[in-house]
Design an enzyme around this catalytic site. Structure first.
Site, mmCIF file in Angstrom:
data_model
loop_
_atom_site.group_PDB
_atom_site.id
_atom_site.type_symbol
_atom_site.label_atom_id
_atom_site.label_comp_id
_atom_site.label_asym_id
_atom_site.label_seq_id
_atom_site.Cartn_x
_atom_site.Cartn_y
_atom_site.Cartn_z
ATOM 1 N N ARG A 124 -72.401 14.196 -56.376
ATOM 2 C CA ARG A 124 -72.858 12.709 -55.857
ATOM 3 C C ARG A 124 -73.626 11.921 -56.544
ATOM 4 N NH1 ARG A 124 -69.886 15.374 -53.844
ATOM 5 N NH2 ARG A 124 -68.732 13.711 -54.680
ATOM 6 N N HIS A 147 -80.030 9.846 -42.499
ATOM 7 C CA HIS A 147 -79.620 11.137 -43.055
ATOM 8 C C HIS A 147 -80.177 11.306 -44.405
ATOM 9 C CE1 HIS A 147 -75.778 11.222 -40.349
ATOM 10 N NE2 HIS A 147 -76.786 11.507 -39.827
HETATM 11 P P1 OAD Z 1 -66.476 9.104 -42.556
HETATM 12 O O1 OAD Z 1 -66.089 9.492 -43.971
HETATM 13 O O2 OAD Z 1 -66.592 9.965 -41.376
HETATM 14 O O3 OAD Z 1 -65.984 7.805 -41.971
HETATM 15 C C1 OAD Z 1 -65.674 6.455 -42.912
HETATM 16 C C2 OAD Z 1 -65.136 5.334 -42.070
HETATM 17 O O4 OAD Z 1 -65.147 4.106 -42.754
HETATM 18 C C3 OAD Z 1 -63.743 5.600 -41.723
HETATM 19 O O5 OAD Z 1 -63.488 5.251 -40.304
HETATM 20 C C4 OAD Z 1 -62.907 4.693 -42.769
HETATM 21 O O6 OAD Z 1 -61.769 4.469 -42.062
HETATM 22 C C5 OAD Z 1 -63.863 3.477 -42.884
HETATM 23 N N1 OAD Z 1 -63.584 2.981 -44.057
HETATM 24 C C6 OAD Z 1 -63.184 3.252 -45.283
HETATM 25 N N2 OAD Z 1 -63.189 2.507 -46.233
HETATM 26 C C7 OAD Z 1 -63.854 1.309 -45.615
HETATM 27 C C8 OAD Z 1 -64.016 -0.045 -46.032
HETATM 28 N N3 OAD Z 1 -63.704 -0.540 -47.410
HETATM 29 N N4 OAD Z 1 -64.449 -0.868 -44.990
HETATM 30 C C9 OAD Z 1 -64.721 -0.602 -43.817
HETATM 31 N N5 OAD Z 1 -64.447 0.782 -43.236
HETATM 32 C C10 OAD Z 1 -63.966 1.615 -44.254
HETATM 33 O O7 OAD Z 1 -68.169 8.668 -42.829
HETATM 34 P P2 OAD Z 1 -69.390 8.403 -41.939
HETATM 35 O O8 OAD Z 1 -69.050 7.935 -40.594
HETATM 36 O O9 OAD Z 1 -70.532 7.666 -42.779
HETATM 37 O O10 OAD Z 1 -73.258 13.296 -42.656
HETATM 38 O O11 OAD Z 1 -69.708 9.918 -41.608
HETATM 39 C C11 OAD Z 1 -70.845 10.354 -40.993
HETATM 40 C C12 OAD Z 1 -71.575 11.438 -41.630
HETATM 41 O O12 OAD Z 1 -70.586 12.577 -41.647
HETATM 42 C C13 OAD Z 1 -72.162 11.287 -42.878
HETATM 43 O O13 OAD Z 1 -73.480 10.629 -42.971
HETATM 44 C C14 OAD Z 1 -72.413 12.652 -43.509
HETATM 45 C C15 OAD Z 1 -70.695 13.020 -43.031
HETATM 46 O O14 OAD Z 1 -70.684 14.365 -42.779
HETATM 47 C C16 OAD Z 1 -73.943 14.319 -43.159
HETATM 48 O O15 OAD Z 1 -73.567 14.822 -44.468
HETATM 49 C C17 OAD Z 1 -74.876 14.932 -42.398
#
Ligand code: OAD
Length: 235
Positions: free
Chosen positions: A61, A111
């Protein structure tokens, strides 16, 4: 819709906002959790069992982050902070530090950050740049305890929750950007903000799991959609 300078604006970002900076999200196709199991690399138990594997994951990462730069969505949030000043707060689930790189100041990294580590024994903190990442597992210079990335793993309590709760209760606008809405407690912030009267706004490439709590939803890439919206909102 137009923001006034007295409006309290709270933003929550997730991995999607950094996708256009070249960083993988977690749950999109080819996302990080497709190649790794959460329980192997992102829990305290995983670190206890196999710290080397966990470090391998976070070193990758960090390597990817070295060439990543903030994208137009990050810079737009800096513009929004310049507009609303202390009435603007940015909560991020991201550990990549790109909001700070873009110039935002009022950022709560709930986080943690992969740019920092701490010793599991004496809690001494280290910037990642001071850590010898050639070693399979880096150790503390003071007490020889194992170092771990300063990120919040599943089963651990996120940072800044009390402060975040107050911000959500006072928000006039709560905006979520690039988050799938499946990981709690962050996924529950929409509900709190809405309950206390905020207008809720979402910008995402797909409908998030908590879509039903969003008053205004904009489908698309954050780097394309957000700059135009913010220009309208603060004009
Ligand atoms: P996710 O990977 O779960 O979700 C990312 C979201 O961003 C998805 O709904 C995609 O559709 C959207 N997406 C992708 N590219 C995009 C773009 N260019 N513009 C707008 N939206 C876009 O990531 P998080 O919701 O951040 O935690 O995940 C939450 C947590 O789960 C993270 O912080 C991490 C993970 O496991 C830990 O590691 C504790």
């Amino acid at each position: 819709m137009r923001f006034s300078k007295s409006d309290r604006i709270v933003v929550l970002t997730g991995a999607g906002i950094s996708a256009e900076s070249g960083l993988k999200t977690f749950r999109d196709s080819d996302g990080l959790w497709e190649n790794y199991r959460v329980e192997d690399v992102a829990t305290p138990q995983a670190f206890h069992r196999n710290p080397e594997l966990v470090w391998e994951f976070y070193k990758q990462r960090y390597e990817q982050l070295k060439t990543a730069k903030p994208n137009p969505a990050h810079f737009t949030l800096k513009k929004l902070e310049d507009f609303a000043q202390t009435n603007f707060s940015l909560i991020t689930q991201n550990v990549d530090g790109l909001h700070f790189q873009a110039g935002n100041n009022n950022v709560l990294e709930m986080h943690g950050s992969i740019l920092r580590c701490f010793c599991v024994k004496c809690r001494n903190n280290y910037p990642i740049s001071d850590v010898d990442l050639e070693k399979p597992i880096p150790f503390c210079e003071k007490c020889k305890g194992m170092l771990r990335p300063d990120v919040v793993w599943f089963g651990e309590i996120p940072y800044h929750l009390e402060k975040i709760n107050i911000l959500l209760q006072k928000a006039d606008y709560f905006i979520i950007i690039g988050t799938s809405g499946v990981v709690y407690p962050a996924a529950g912030f929409l509900q709190t903000a809405k309950y206390y009267g905020a207008m809720t706004i979402g910008i995402n490439r797909e409908k998030p799991a908590n879509y039903y709590l969003i008053d205004k939803f904009y489908l698309g890439k954050a780097g394309e959609v957000l700059p135009k919206l913010v220009d309208e909102w603060i004009e």
